[in-house]
Design a protein around this motif. Structure first.
Motif, short mmCIF file in Angstrom:
data_model
loop_
_atom_site.label_atom_id
_atom_site.label_comp_id
_atom_site.label_asym_id
_atom_site.label_seq_id
_atom_site.Cartn_x
_atom_site.Cartn_y
_atom_site.Cartn_z
N HIS A 168 -20.11 8.19 13.12
CA HIS A 168 -21.26 8.59 12.58
C HIS A 168 -22.37 7.53 12.43
O HIS A 168 -22.21 6.52 12.82
N MET A 169 -23.77 8.03 12.14
CA MET A 169 -24.85 7.11 12.24
C MET A 169 -25.42 7.10 10.86
O MET A 169 -26.05 8.06 10.38
N LEU A 170 -25.34 5.95 10.44
CA LEU A 170 -25.85 5.56 9.16
C LEU A 170 -27.32 5.00 9.32
O LEU A 170 -27.48 4.09 9.76
N VAL A 171 -28.52 5.91 8.63
CA VAL A 171 -29.83 5.63 8.87
C VAL A 171 -30.11 4.91 7.43
O VAL A 171 -30.29 5.56 6.59
N GLY A 172 -30.91 3.61 7.62
CA GLY A 172 -31.19 2.87 6.42
C GLY A 172 -31.29 1.39 6.75
O GLY A 172 -30.66 1.05 7.37
N ALA A 173 -32.42 0.91 5.95
CA ALA A 173 -32.63 -0.52 5.95
C ALA A 173 -31.30 -1.10 5.43
O ALA A 173 -30.43 -0.59 4.60
N VAL A 174 -31.18 -2.41 5.76
CA VAL A 174 -29.86 -3.21 5.36
C VAL A 174 -29.69 -3.22 3.72
O VAL A 174 -28.84 -3.04 3.22
N GLU A 175 -31.06 -3.52 3.09
CA GLU A 175 -30.77 -3.54 1.75
C GLU A 175 -30.59 -2.03 1.12
O GLU A 175 -30.06 -2.01 -0.02
N GLU A 176 -30.82 -0.84 1.91
CA GLU A 176 -30.88 0.35 1.27
C GLU A 176 -29.21 0.95 1.44
O GLU A 176 -28.92 1.63 0.86
N VAL A 177 -28.54 0.29 2.34
CA VAL A 177 -26.93 0.65 2.36
C VAL A 177 -26.15 -0.01 1.37
O VAL A 177 -26.12 -1.21 1.11
N THR A 178 -25.32 0.94 0.69
CA THR A 178 -24.27 0.41 -0.10
C THR A 178 -23.19 -0.09 0.64
O THR A 178 -22.98 -0.15 1.72
N ALA A 179 -22.45 -1.20 -0.11
CA ALA A 179 -21.31 -1.64 0.38
C ALA A 179 -20.15 -0.65 0.82
O ALA A 179 -19.64 -0.84 1.84
N GLU A 180 -19.92 0.35 0.12
CA GLU A 180 -18.99 1.31 0.56
C GLU A 180 -19.57 2.19 1.98
O GLU A 180 -18.72 2.23 3.07
N GLN A 181 -20.96 2.40 2.03
CA GLN A 181 -21.33 2.94 3.15
C GLN A 181 -21.18 1.89 4.39
O GLN A 181 -20.84 2.38 5.61
N ALA A 182 -21.71 0.76 3.96
CA ALA A 182 -21.44 -0.30 5.40
C ALA A 182 -19.86 -0.37 5.65
O ALA A 182 -19.80 -0.37 6.88
N ARG A 183 -18.87 -0.44 4.83
CA ARG A 183 -17.57 -0.52 5.18
C ARG A 183 -17.17 0.81 5.88
O ARG A 183 -16.38 0.64 6.97
N ALA A 184 -17.46 1.82 5.40
CA ALA A 184 -17.10 3.25 6.30
C ALA A 184 -17.78 3.21 7.48
O ALA A 184 -17.25 3.73 8.43
N GLN A 185 -18.97 2.69 7.65
CA GLN A 185 -19.49 2.81 9.07
C GLN A 185 -18.76 1.87 10.04
O GLN A 185 -18.50 2.05 11.03
N MET A 186 -18.42 0.65 9.79
CA MET A 186 -17.62 -0.17 10.50
C MET A 186 -16.22 0.53 10.63
O MET A 186 -15.60 0.15 11.56
N ASP A 187 -15.54 0.83 9.62
CA ASP A 187 -14.25 1.51 9.80
C ASP A 187 -14.14 2.72 10.73
O ASP A 187 -13.35 2.73 11.48
N VAL A 188 -15.34 3.57 11.03
CA VAL A 188 -15.08 4.68 11.72
C VAL A 188 -15.60 4.19 12.87
O VAL A 188 -14.84 4.25 14.22
N ASN A 189 -16.75 3.85 13.18
CA ASN A 189 -17.19 3.40 14.58
C ASN A 189 -16.61 2.14 15.30
O ASN A 189 -16.52 2.32 16.69
N TYR A 190 -16.35 1.10 14.49
CA TYR A 190 -15.57 -0.12 15.06
C TYR A 190 -14.01 0.02 15.06
O TYR A 190 -13.26 -0.15 15.96
N PHE A 191 -13.54 0.08 13.78
CA PHE A 191 -12.11 -0.16 13.52
C PHE A 191 -11.34 1.06 14.01
O PHE A 191 -10.36 1.01 14.72
N GLY A 192 -11.80 2.13 14.09
CA GLY A 192 -11.38 3.45 14.38
C GLY A 192 -11.32 3.57 16.08
O GLY A 192 -10.14 3.82 16.54
N ALA A 193 -12.10 2.98 16.66
CA ALA A 193 -12.03 2.71 18.24
C ALA A 193 -11.13 1.65 18.48
O ALA A 193 -10.06 1.81 19.41
N LEU A 194 -11.07 0.54 17.68
CA LEU A 194 -10.22 -0.67 17.84
C LEU A 194 -8.73 0.01 17.77
O LEU A 194 -7.95 -0.29 18.54
N TRP A 195 -8.37 0.85 16.85
CA TRP A 195 -6.96 1.17 16.33
C TRP A 195 -6.48 2.27 17.54
O TRP A 195 -5.43 2.03 17.93
N THR A 196 -7.40 3.09 17.90
CA THR A 196 -6.91 4.17 19.14
C THR A 196 -6.86 3.17 20.37
O THR A 196 -5.78 3.34 21.23
#
Length: 273
Positions: free
Chosen positions: A85-113
């Motif tokens: 997914h694609m989170l649109v937002g300035a760095v300060e606008e993004v919550t900690a939970e959103q930042a982790r979820a973005q990495m979990d799906v786009n990076y770690f999800g690809a890493l696990w598969t």
């Protein structure tokens, strides 16, 4: 006949790719957050289509899904990591939970598969891994920093991986889509805007409107099949047009700035013995 494992197969580019893969006669393990969304594939293509409900952030579930596909089809020839997914937002606008979820799906999800398919590919001495990155994996635009961070991580991991697995005849390609109207941003999590960053959002949309021509998502299906059939696939390939000029400008500017500050680099080096 080849066997593909495709994540994010129910919508966007993945839905077009799933149809094209099955239409040409290959086997496909298609994954989505809701398996019911993939039922048309199994209805139409029967045993050559395996629909799997999968959250790519669940490493144990990824391992189990890959095991199920290998048992069903005897092995996986091509992995396409498309879920994201694609989170649109300035760095300060993004919550900690959103930042982790973005990495979990786009990076770690690809890493696990990727990790899950590697043992089987190594045993068979062949395989292809296609990572769906983005032009934003090569250039960082304002209001996309966290999304792009996930893609830059994917880029680094995949480039290192390509060097590690070449000896096993496993080939890795980063697909860099430019602009395709798939509704990705609209279906992704949203930030709470901070008015002070209005200029960042304006700069993002001004940049995306200058020179980038939206491509036809359906046309990418022929491109991914051609990539799969290429005897010597590239490490990176753009999907779409008008990406070369901003890339040339990006890398020229990086080198120029590093060279401009070479005196400071030498200062930091000191006088080693």
């Amino acid at each position: 006949m080849s066997t593909w494992f495709l994540t994010g197969a129910s919508r966007g580019l993945g839905a077009h790719w799933a149809e094209a893969i099955l239409e040409r006669g290959d086997n496909l393990a298609a994954t989505a957050r809701a398996a019911a969304s993939l039922k048309p594939l199994t209805d139409r293509y029967g045993d050559r289509a395996l629909a799997l409900e999968l959250d790519v952030t669940d490493r144990a579930a990824v391992d189990a899904a890959v095991d199920a596909v290998e048992q069903r089809f005897g092995g996986i020839d091509l992995l396409v990591n498309n879920a994201g997914h694609m989170l649109v937002g300035a760095v300060e606008e993004v919550t900690a939970e959103q930042a982790r979820a973005q990495m979990d799906v786009n990076y770690f999800g690809a890493l696990w598969t990727t990790r899950a398919v590697l043992p089987g590919m190594r045993r068979r001495g062949r395989g292809r891994i296609m990572q769906v990155s983005s032009l934003g994996g090569l250039i960082a635009y304002p209001a996309l920093g966290i999304y792009e961070a996930s893609k830059w991580a994917l880029e680094a991991m995949s480039q290192a991986l390509a060097a590690e697995v070449a000896a096993f005849d496993i080939q890795v390609t980063l697909i860099e889509p430019i602009v395709f109207p798939t509704g990705l941003a609209a279906t992704s999590p949203q930030v709470t805007r901070i008015p002070a960053y209005a200029h960042a959002h304006e700069a993002l949309y001004a940049g995306s409107a200058s020179g980038f021509v939206p491509g036809d998502p359906a046309a990418t299906a022929a491109a991914i099949l051609a990539l799969a059939d290429a005897p010597n696939p590239p490490l990176r390939v753009l999907f779409g047009i008008n990406g070369l000029d901003p890339l040339r400008a990006e890398y020229a500017a990086r080198l120029a700035e590093i060279e401009q500050w070479d005196d400071l680099s030498r200062l930091a080096q000191g006088n080693p013995a």
